[in-house]
Write an enzyme that holds these catalytic residues in place. Structure first.
Site, PDB file in Angstrom:
ATOM      1  N   ASP A  93       0.766  -1.304  -0.032  1.00 44.02           N
ATOM      2  CA  ASP A  93       0.039   0.000  -0.119  1.00 44.02           C
ATOM      3  C   ASP A  93       0.824   1.234  -0.086  1.00 44.02           C
ATOM      4  OD1 ASP A  93      -2.296   1.347  -0.064  1.00 44.02           O
ATOM      5  OD2 ASP A  93      -2.594   1.337   2.155  1.00 44.02           O
ATOM      6  N   ASN A  97     -11.016  -2.657  -4.785  1.00 42.74           N
ATOM      7  CA  ASN A  97     -10.331  -1.659  -5.816  1.00 42.74           C
ATOM      8  C   ASN A  97     -10.996  -1.450  -7.097  1.00 42.74           C
ATOM      9  OD1 ASN A  97      -7.143  -2.715  -4.388  1.00 42.74           O
ATOM     10  ND2 ASN A  97      -8.288  -1.020  -4.125  1.00 42.74           N
TER      11      ASN A  97
HETATM   12  C1  IPE Z   1      -5.474  -2.463   0.243  1.00 36.04           C
HETATM   13  O1  IPE Z   1      -5.078  -1.328  -0.143  1.00 36.04           O
HETATM   14  C2  IPE Z   1      -5.395  -3.658  -1.125  1.00 36.04           C
HETATM   15  C3  IPE Z   1      -4.138  -3.519  -1.842  1.00 36.04           C
HETATM   16  C4  IPE Z   1      -2.848  -2.979  -1.374  1.00 36.04           C
HETATM   17  C5  IPE Z   1      -4.076  -4.306  -2.944  1.00 36.04           C
HETATM   18  P1  IPE Z   1      -6.132  -0.223  -0.181  1.00 36.04           P
HETATM   19  O2  IPE Z   1      -5.490   1.088  -0.478  1.00 36.04           O
HETATM   20  O3  IPE Z   1      -7.259  -0.385  -1.257  1.00 36.04           O
HETATM   21  O4  IPE Z   1      -7.027   0.062   1.064  1.00 36.04           O
HETATM   22  P2  IPE Z   1      -7.819   0.865   1.843  1.00 36.04           P
HETATM   23  O5  IPE Z   1      -8.732   1.432   0.853  1.00 36.04           O
HETATM   24  O6  IPE Z   1      -6.820   2.215   2.089  1.00 36.04           O
HETATM   25  O7  IPE Z   1      -8.330   0.172   2.948  1.00 36.04           O
HETATM   26  C1  IPE Z   2      -1.900   0.097  -3.316  1.00 36.72           C
HETATM   27  O1  IPE Z   2      -1.484   1.721  -3.400  1.00 36.72           O
HETATM   28  C2  IPE Z   2      -2.073  -0.526  -4.538  1.00 36.72           C
HETATM   29  C3  IPE Z   2      -3.388  -0.888  -4.686  1.00 36.72           C
HETATM   30  C4  IPE Z   2      -4.210  -0.618  -3.823  1.00 36.72           C
HETATM   31  C5  IPE Z   2      -3.812  -1.231  -6.070  1.00 36.72           C
HETATM   32  P1  IPE Z   2      -2.594   2.530  -3.268  1.00 36.72           P
HETATM   33  O2  IPE Z   2      -3.105   2.874  -4.752  1.00 36.72           O
HETATM   34  O3  IPE Z   2      -3.717   2.097  -2.444  1.00 36.72           O
HETATM   35  O4  IPE Z   2      -1.780   3.843  -2.883  1.00 36.72           O
HETATM   36  P2  IPE Z   2      -2.495   4.965  -1.965  1.00 36.72           P
HETATM   37  O5  IPE Z   2      -2.901   4.086  -0.422  1.00 36.72           O
HETATM   38  O6  IPE Z   2      -3.483   5.762  -2.712  1.00 36.72           O
HETATM   39  O7  IPE Z   2      -1.534   5.858  -1.604  1.00 36.72           O
HETATM   40 MG    MG Z   3      -4.093   2.446  -0.727  1.00 32.53          MG
END
Ligand code: IPE
Ligand code: IPE
Ligand code: MG
Length: 239
Positions: free
Chosen positions: A16, A64
């Site tokens: 993340d 997602n």
């Molecule tokens: C969790 O991250 C899912 C992945 C890293 C694939 P998210 O960015 O989607 O999680 P939330 O929305 O902060 O809970």
């Molecule tokens: C994790 O990074 C990747 C996925 C969830 C696919 P994020 O895209 O959630 O990055 P932040 O949390 O917005 O910084």
């Molecule tokens: Mg995220």
């Protein structure tokens, strides 16, 4: 440096912070995903080198899909790139002893991605050193719902009895059937939640959180998590 005996057998990683990393650099979010995919390669290789037998990387959740279509497309393109590269490096990966597994509902993904993933799974070495689960369109609740459907069908067809629906039977109906539960779950980016990751399997996991954003995550960060883990007292309800 690290006592082999104290290494986790299974590490789950919630990759993340890609978007925030990109924003900080003044780049589009998709650049964060690109960089994050490279870190995934580096950390999986390192973890295998030091002898961790099971890894699960959370790449794309069932939640997602709420993201802009363009961002989803880039993430799927990166997944496709990874699969193509792994196909090309199949011999090297086999020598390394990598076994790739894709966990989640892949049925809704583009056909070429599904067949590449199936190809890779069918060409895994028999006795790998490191099983790498890549969680794509994965959600812990969706995985459990699927498991209950599988078990219900077996009960309905008379293959098993209701009382055979045990904890072990549920574990065996999950994508991670046959694998140990994660000993350690790592989440960078400062968020303190699981976000639907390994809901059933994480019942007794140790957690390690860090403010580092995934694209900045290094093998030193990974070592720090392992060192912390080595000092945890795991009692599993005992004394
Ligand atoms: C969790 O991250 C899912 C992945 C890293 C694939 P998210 O960015 O989607 O999680 P939330 O929305 O902060 O809970
Ligand atoms: C994790 O990074 C990747 C996925 C969830 C696919 P994020 O895209 O959630 O990055 P932040 O949390 O917005 O910084
Ligand atoms: Mg995220």
């Amino acid at each position: 440096m690290l006592d082999k005996e104290l290494l986790p057998r299974h590490v789950g990683i919630i990759m993340d912070g890609n978007g925030r990393w990109a924003k900080k650099q003044g780049l589009p979010r998709t650049e964060g995903h690109r960089r994050g995919a490279e870190v995934f390669r580096a950390i999986s290789t390192y973890a295998s080198d030091i002898g961790i037998p099971y890894l699960t990387f959370y790449a794309f959740s069932t939640e997602n899909w709420k993201r802009p279509q363009q961002e989803i497309n880039v993430i799927m393109d990166l997944f496709r790139d990874f699969l193509h590269e792994a196909e090309e490096r199949q011999e090297e990966n086999t020598q390394r002893g990598f076994r790739f597994r894709f966990i989640g509902d892949l049925s809704v993904l583009p056909e070429d991605i599904r067949s590449l993933a199936a190809f890779m799974e069918s060409h895994n070495p028999e006795n790998g050193r490191t099983t790498v689960n890549v969680a794509v369109n994965y959600g812990g609740r969706s995985e459990l719902t699927r498991a209950f459907h599988l078990l219900l069908k077996k009960v309905q067809s008379g293959e098993i009895d209701t009382q055979d629906v045990s904890e072990a039977a549920i574990s065996d109906a999950l994508y991670t059937a046959g694998q140990p539960d994660p000993d350690l779950i790592i989440r960078p980016s400062g968020e303190l939640r699981l976000s639907n990751f390994l809901t059933w399997q994480s019942a007794y996991s140790e957690f390690w959180f860090s403010d580092v954003l995934w694209p900045d995550f290094t093998t030193d960060d990974f070592d720090r998590a392992l060192l912390d883990f080595a000092h945890r007292s795991r009692r599993f309800g005992g004394i």
